[in-house]
Design a protein around this motif. Sequence first.
Motif, PDB file in Angstrom:
ATOM      1  N   LYS A   1      -8.941   3.626   3.482  1.00  6.98           N
ATOM      2  CA  LYS A   1      -8.488   3.076   4.762  1.00  6.98           C
ATOM      3  C   LYS A   1      -7.666   4.109   5.518  1.00  6.98           C
ATOM      4  O   LYS A   1      -7.849   4.318   6.721  1.00  6.98           O
ATOM      5  CB  LYS A   1      -7.664   1.815   4.517  1.00  6.98           C
ATOM      6  CG  LYS A   1      -7.045   1.211   5.770  1.00  6.98           C
ATOM      7  CD  LYS A   1      -6.200  -0.004   5.418  1.00  6.98           C
ATOM      8  CE  LYS A   1      -5.541  -0.611   6.649  1.00  6.98           C
ATOM      9  NZ  LYS A   1      -4.716  -1.798   6.295  1.00  6.98           N
TER      10      LYS A   1
ATOM     11  N   TYR B   1     -12.552  -2.336  -1.527  1.00  7.23           N
ATOM     12  CA  TYR B   1     -11.483  -2.058  -0.575  1.00  7.23           C
ATOM     13  C   TYR B   1     -10.542  -1.042  -1.201  1.00  7.23           C
ATOM     14  O   TYR B   1     -10.030  -1.238  -2.305  1.00  7.23           O
ATOM     15  CB  TYR B   1     -10.700  -3.318  -0.210  1.00  7.23           C
ATOM     16  CG  TYR B   1      -9.495  -3.012   0.653  1.00  7.23           C
ATOM     17  CD1 TYR B   1      -9.656  -2.706   1.996  1.00  7.23           C
ATOM     18  CD2 TYR B   1      -8.212  -2.977   0.110  1.00  7.23           C
ATOM     19  CE1 TYR B   1      -8.566  -2.380   2.790  1.00  7.23           C
ATOM     20  CE2 TYR B   1      -7.118  -2.651   0.896  1.00  7.23           C
ATOM     21  CZ  TYR B   1      -7.304  -2.356   2.239  1.00  7.23           C
ATOM     22  OH  TYR B   1      -6.230  -2.026   3.015  1.00  7.23           O
TER      23      TYR B   1
ATOM     24  N   GLU C   1       0.805  -1.218   0.000  1.00  5.81           N
ATOM     25  CA  GLU C   1       0.000   0.000   0.000  1.00  5.81           C
ATOM     26  C   GLU C   1       0.838   1.267   0.000  1.00  5.81           C
ATOM     27  O   GLU C   1       0.305   2.374  -0.049  1.00  5.81           O
ATOM     28  CB  GLU C   1      -0.984  -0.022   1.173  1.00  5.81           C
ATOM     29  CG  GLU C   1      -1.958  -1.184   1.073  1.00  5.81           C
ATOM     30  CD  GLU C   1      -3.046  -1.176   2.143  1.00  5.81           C
ATOM     31  OE1 GLU C   1      -3.061  -0.244   2.978  1.00  5.81           O
ATOM     32  OE2 GLU C   1      -3.884  -2.111   2.141  1.00  5.81           O
TER      33      GLU C   1
ATOM     34  N   PRO D   1      -7.116   1.281  -0.220  1.00  6.12           N
ATOM     35  CA  PRO D   1      -6.073   1.702   0.724  1.00  6.12           C
ATOM     36  C   PRO D   1      -6.172   3.190   1.058  1.00  6.12           C
ATOM     37  O   PRO D   1      -5.896   3.591   2.195  1.00  6.12           O
ATOM     38  CB  PRO D   1      -4.776   1.375  -0.025  1.00  6.12           C
ATOM     39  CG  PRO D   1      -5.145   0.251  -0.940  1.00  6.12           C
ATOM     40  CD  PRO D   1      -6.551   0.570  -1.384  1.00  6.12           C
ATOM     41  N   LYS D   2      -6.575   3.994   0.083  1.00  9.19           N
ATOM     42  CA  LYS D   2      -6.696   5.433   0.313  1.00  9.19           C
ATOM     43  C   LYS D   2      -7.821   5.723   1.300  1.00  9.19           C
ATOM     44  O   LYS D   2      -7.678   6.547   2.216  1.00  9.19           O
ATOM     45  CB  LYS D   2      -6.953   6.159  -1.008  1.00  9.19           C
ATOM     46  CG  LYS D   2      -7.000   7.676  -0.882  1.00  9.19           C
ATOM     47  CD  LYS D   2      -7.164   8.327  -2.248  1.00  9.19           C
ATOM     48  CE  LYS D   2      -7.181   9.850  -2.134  1.00  9.19           C
ATOM     49  NZ  LYS D   2      -7.330  10.495  -3.468  1.00  9.19           N
TER      50      LYS D   2
ATOM     51  N   PHE E   1      -2.142   2.283  -3.826  1.00  7.47           N
ATOM     52  CA  PHE E   1      -2.814   3.170  -2.877  1.00  7.47           C
ATOM     53  C   PHE E   1      -4.061   3.805  -3.493  1.00  7.47           C
ATOM     54  O   PHE E   1      -5.067   4.022  -2.808  1.00  7.47           O
ATOM     55  CB  PHE E   1      -1.849   4.261  -2.412  1.00  7.47           C
ATOM     56  CG  PHE E   1      -2.381   5.156  -1.331  1.00  7.47           C
ATOM     57  CD1 PHE E   1      -2.469   4.723  -0.021  1.00  7.47           C
ATOM     58  CD2 PHE E   1      -2.809   6.439  -1.637  1.00  7.47           C
ATOM     59  CE1 PHE E   1      -2.967   5.544   0.983  1.00  7.47           C
ATOM     60  CE2 PHE E   1      -3.311   7.279  -0.641  1.00  7.47           C
ATOM     61  CZ  PHE E   1      -3.383   6.830   0.666  1.00  7.47           C
TER      62      PHE E   1
ATOM     63  N   GLY F   1     -11.251   0.965   5.109  1.00  4.99           N
ATOM     64  CA  GLY F   1     -11.001   0.758   3.689  1.00  4.99           C
ATOM     65  C   GLY F   1     -12.119   0.062   2.951  1.00  4.99           C
ATOM     66  O   GLY F   1     -12.143   0.042   1.717  1.00  4.99           O
TER      67      GLY F   1
END
Length: 222
Positions: free
Chosen positions: A124, A119, A90, A121-122, A96, A193
């Motif tokens: 999250k 989902y 990530e 990562p950003k 990301f 996320g």
Amino acid sequence: CPGNQNEQTTLKPLEKKVIQDFECGEFIFCSDAGLGSKANRYFNSFGNRAYVITHSLKKMKKEDRDVALNPTQFKAPGSDRMIDIRTLDETDEKVFNTIYYKEIPLVTGDMDETVIVTYSPKYKAYQKKIRNRQIERAEKMIQNTGKIRAGKNQNDPARFIKKVSITGEGEIAEKTIYDLNEERIAEESQYDGFYAVVTNLEGDVEEILKINKRRWEIEENF
């Protein structure tokens, strides 16, 4: 509509008026879960109407939620390769900014629906940042116990505070202290996320993902 009026009952006439006034050939109803009742989804299951509605992961049945949050069997847009999101780097900018997804069939009465779990990562990182700020506020409240007041807002920092009763050896009276509720923090962090929508659209996942992405980006801007 007035603030004390149930928006569920105002949707259908308003939607019919929009379709008529703008002569819509196709109509996709996008909403948060508040207007996502089964009746409203059913209403948008006919003709050229469709829907993309926020779906609460926390309110799903446990067995369905376990499938949704399982880190395996996600895909990247444009790829059929299954991904275990635990293996993602990530820190990589491309990763990301990618939204990964999985599709879960859902039968609701006589409606065939799909829950699309994403989902990001950003997203999250955004949720973790917001929660860390709330935890900091909770820690300050603990330091000044006179200001601990649990509000009704689901984002109230006081939800991360728990009372702990202790009794000293040989003492009768109990003493109440406050501490961070690590269990509550861990419970909420498991959703970081993740986002889900329920839809009756078929075969156009990337467009649905764009709608999904715009929704939480609007939330982040606020």
